[in-house]
Design an enzyme around this catalytic site. Structure first.
Site, PDB file in Angstrom:
ATOM      1  N   HIS A 109      53.994 -35.836  14.233  1.00  0.00           N
ATOM      2  CA  HIS A 109      53.652 -34.426  13.979  1.00  0.00           C
ATOM      3  C   HIS A 109      54.851 -33.766  13.296  1.00  0.00           C
ATOM      4  O   HIS A 109      55.736 -33.205  13.942  1.00  0.00           O
ATOM      5  CB  HIS A 109      53.330 -33.742  15.312  1.00  0.00           C
ATOM      6  N   ASP A 140      58.453 -28.563  12.723  1.00  0.00           N
ATOM      7  CA  ASP A 140      58.324 -27.251  12.096  1.00  0.00           C
ATOM      8  C   ASP A 140      59.601 -26.945  11.322  1.00  0.00           C
ATOM      9  O   ASP A 140      60.432 -27.819  11.100  1.00  0.00           O
ATOM     10  CB  ASP A 140      58.047 -26.185  13.164  1.00  0.00           C
ATOM     11  N   GLU A 147      55.049 -35.485  18.505  1.00  0.00           N
ATOM     12  CA  GLU A 147      56.014 -34.699  17.730  1.00  0.00           C
ATOM     13  C   GLU A 147      57.397 -35.330  17.892  1.00  0.00           C
ATOM     14  O   GLU A 147      57.634 -36.180  18.757  1.00  0.00           O
ATOM     15  CB  GLU A 147      56.044 -33.233  18.163  1.00  0.00           C
ATOM     16  N   ASP A 154      48.564 -42.655  17.945  1.00  0.00           N
ATOM     17  CA  ASP A 154      49.393 -42.190  16.827  1.00  0.00           C
ATOM     18  C   ASP A 154      48.617 -41.161  16.010  1.00  0.00           C
ATOM     19  O   ASP A 154      48.083 -41.463  14.948  1.00  0.00           O
ATOM     20  CB  ASP A 154      49.806 -43.393  15.973  1.00  0.00           C
TER      21      ASP A 154
END
Length: 739
Positions: free
Chosen positions: A400, A84, A447, A438
């Site tokens: 991620h 993020d 992540e 994956d």
């Protein structure tokens, strides 16, 4: 004293559980130098703010340049947390402390591997940010970005549009955990910078002292609210206060800091239902007790601390007090499903540091070292697959990570796979049965995060110390850019005297992702048949009722002698960026009309009509060229016309020491002077841009500069590299310098 005696008596009665053997055994012969090199590089992909010109990749760009503006401050810089784009300072500061600890323990390994400048540079990127976050002794900004707002959007950092508020703690609303952790980071970093930059080290130490005093005076997390639910402090703040005071002692030699660290002992977490110091979790972003115990054992030599850290390491290896961490069938020490590998590899680092200490019993040291190597090797691929992006056999391809995925539509499903290789990132890891898929949408197992790589880097440095390895010379993460800007079009309707075109201007940029408010396209027509019928230019009209905000021109001359004209579709002033299904493209419908009559209008001889199909499905067409400012970034143009002087919109670097001039016999783009322009030239220019290629012969340097300035702006930098790559891929027919 009674508490310590009772503690030692309990230790004497513990049961030992044997460590399981892996069911599957693969070769564990890895290049630890390369792994270390790449694990350090990961932090360069996490950078926020204005990036340096010598960055070692071509897919990250400047981002979040207004951070802190809501409070009148410059809080740019630092690292994005994980996949993020929030800057959570608690795990960021933890990662810095761990990286600095690794340099403190293994500086020679970093020097020998050539990685010392890179790890120090990455540490400094974060500590420079922490300095900005600490504008006065009792004020500290601990977070930039709102977790809920940030997580609701899936796209690359460079084109974020959401508000990014900044949050602080102060004397009225304190946050001892995050402030103390930052104090630890600054103190540890001051130690590793002191040999090379004593002035900067002194600055870091001053901030560390002020931050520690602030945290220790307030002893409260009442103001630490914005990170709740993301990085709540479950262990409290006494472990961070202990941790910070130890690093301040190591940085200053001031006994009062060591005394302070030991004074917190009554507040240290106990194992549930016992008086034993906690041993059954892991050193991590939330809990610094175990690293503190290890350092206290080494600093003081006291048997109490030594026994505490050995209880902990035994729990992770042979077992302690009848219990042991879970092991997967293939040998991973498995603490928790969320980021299992970050715990195992961080424990590998702690085990290695303690085992290398002269105060560690040789028999225990052998166990701890074996444990450390097995856990690191598991991460690198000992079970048949690597868990480090860009390293080893069958590595993860789809972590991620928003910016690595680089979706243009803000959808996790588009594109199907990540567009970029997030080199060196340690993914979360498998579940308790060694199962791993994956998958981009798996934020537990796939992540990545700053804290994941932190202990991992330290463990790799220890492996490099013992087993060696060869980092890749002059390693960079430059990628061959894919298609970024293009036009799709379809024939909406057509007749004897008109044609209605739907055209879509598309920005899927990713090297790096970037918006532009200067995009325009040209639709070319040949009006020879109309002229032959006596129709004049002013009798042919262009109308657009649905244009997405574009300015659609009447016919403009391109090659009037041959009756070639174009419609200019100009989106100047409208930011088209790869950040959502309504943001990455703009549609425009326009109609070209000639006086009605048989033979007055023929679409088939129009340059831009080639390959277009009638219907609702648009198709990519290179015959409608797209421009960013004055630079053609997509498509072809018909012969006979002239394009405006190119003015690249990409930020350019400093002027080279040798001024580019025309040199007879030198071909633009042929930087190795072999008469061809291919990937060899790209590689040589890349080495020059990242400053790994130098010239001792001024004449040869002059020739190189003349060949390398393919964009014609008088500077040699990543813009030239970008243009040369497009030429090699046949995306452009001429260099801007030739136009």
């Amino acid at each position: 004293m009674k508490k310590i005696l009772a503690f030692l008596l309990t230790v004497a009665l513990v049961a030992v559980v044997a460590i399981p053997q892996a069911v599957v055994s693969f070769a564990a012969d890895f290049n630890y130098g390369e792994a270390l090199q790449k694990a350090i590089m990961f932090y360069e992909f996490q950078r926020s703010g204005k990036l340096p010109e010598n960055k070692r990749n071509n897919w990250r760009g400047d981002s979040a340049l207004n951070d802190g503006a809501d409070n009148g401050l410059d809080l740019t810089g630092g690292w994005y947390d994980a996949g993020d784009h929030v800057k959570f300072n608690l795990p960021m500061a933890y990662a810095v402390t761990m990286l600095a600890w690794s340099v403190y323990e293994s500086r020679d390994a970093y020097v020998q591997s050539g990685q010392l400048p890179y790890i120090l540079d990455n540490i400094k990127w974060a500590t420079d940010y922490f300095i900005k976050c600490h504008p006065s002794p009792n004020v500290y900004y601990y977070q930039v970005g709102d977790g809920a707002l940030d997580h609701s959007w899936w796209g690359p950092a460079e084109v974020m549009q959401m508000p990014r508020p900044s949050f602080k703690v102060d004397l009225t609303n304190p946050g001892s955990t995050v402030v103390a952790e930052t104090a630890a980071a600054m103190a540890a970093s001051s130690i590793v910078f002191k040999p090379t930059d004593p002035e900067y080290a002194a600055t870091l130490l001053r901030h560390a002292k002020e931050l520690f005093t602030f945290a220790d005076t307030t002893r409260s997390d009442a103001g630490y609210r914005a990170a709740e639910g993301y990085y709540s402090s479950h262990s409290g703040f006494y472990d961070e206060l202990t941790w910070a005071s130890i690093w301040l002692y190591l940085a200053t030699g001031d006994q009062s800091y060591l005394d302070k660290a030991e004074s917190y002992e009554p507040h240290w977490e106990r194992e549930r239902g016992t008086t034993l110091i906690s041993y059954s979790w892991a050193h991590c972003w939330d809990n610094k007790l175990y690293g503190s115990l290890l350092l206290l054992a080494k600093i003081t030599g006291k048997s109490y601390y030594k026994q505490c850290i050995e209880n902990h390491l035994d729990y992770w290896t042979v077992g302690f007090n009848g219990s042991r961490v879970q092991y997967t069938p293939k040998g991973l020490a498995y603490l928790d499903r969320w980021g299992s590998l970050r715990y195992a590899t961080t424990q590998a680092f702690l085990a290695s540091v303690y085992a290398d200490w002269s105060g560690c019993d040789p028999a225990k040291a052998a166990v701890y070292k074996e444990f450390a190597k097995k856990q690191v090797d598991y991460a690198l691929g000992s079970t048949g697959r690597s868990f480090v992006v860009g390293f080893g056999k069958n590595p993860p391809r789809n972590p991620h990570h928003r910016t690595a995925h680089s979706s243009w539509s803000a959808l996790m499903t588009e594109p199907a796979e990540c567009r970029h290789i997030l080199v060196g990132a340690l993914v979360g890891g498998p579940d308790g049965s060694d199962s791993y898929v994956d998958r981009l949408d798996d934020y537990q197992c796939n992540e990545v995060a700053n804290d994941y790589n932190a202990g991992f880097v330290g463990a790799l440095a220890k492996m490099y110390e013992k087993y060696g390895g060869e980092p890749i010379p002059n390693f960079v993460a430059f990628e061959t850019p894919g298609e970024e800007f293009y036009v799709e079009a379809a024939v909406n309707a057509a007749g004897p005297g008109f044609v209605n075109i739907k055209a879509s201007i598309i920005n899927k940029s990713g090297w790096p992702a970037r918006g532009s408010d200067k995009l325009s396209a040209k639709y070319f027509v040949d009006i020879s048949e109309a002229v032959a019928k006596g129709i004049t230019l002013d009798q042919i009209t262009v109308q657009s009722t649905t244009n997405g905000g574009a300015k659609v021109s009447q016919l403009l001359p391109w090659d009037p002698d041959n009756h070639i004209y174009y419609v200019n579709i100009d989106f100047t002033g409208i930011n088209i960026f790869p950040g959502g299904i309504n943001e990455y493209k703009r549609d425009v419908y326009f109609t070209i009309t000639a006086p009605y009559g048989e033979g007055n209008w023929d679409n088939t001889n129009d340059f831009s009509f080639q390959g277009l199909e009638q219907g609702f499905t648009s198709k990519k067409t290179e015959y409608i060229p797209l421009y960013d400012g004055n630079v053609r970034v997509w498509g072809k143009v018909p012969d006979g016309g002239s394009e405006p002087d190119p003015t690249p919109t990409i930020t350019v670097g400093p002027t080279p020491s040798v001024t580019p001039t025309s040199v007879p016999g030198i071909m633009l783009g042929d930087v190795n002077f072999d008469g061809r322009i291919n990937s060899t030239d790209y590689s040589r220019l890349k080495r020059y841009v990242i400053k790994s290629l130098e010239f001792t012969d001024p004449e040869e340097h002059q020739k190189f500069i003349a060949a390398a300035d393919v964009d014609g702006n008088g500077r040699i930098n990543s813009t030239d590299l970008y243009v040369l790559n497009r030429y090699i891929l046949k995306l452009i027919e001429k260099f801007p310098a030739e136009q």
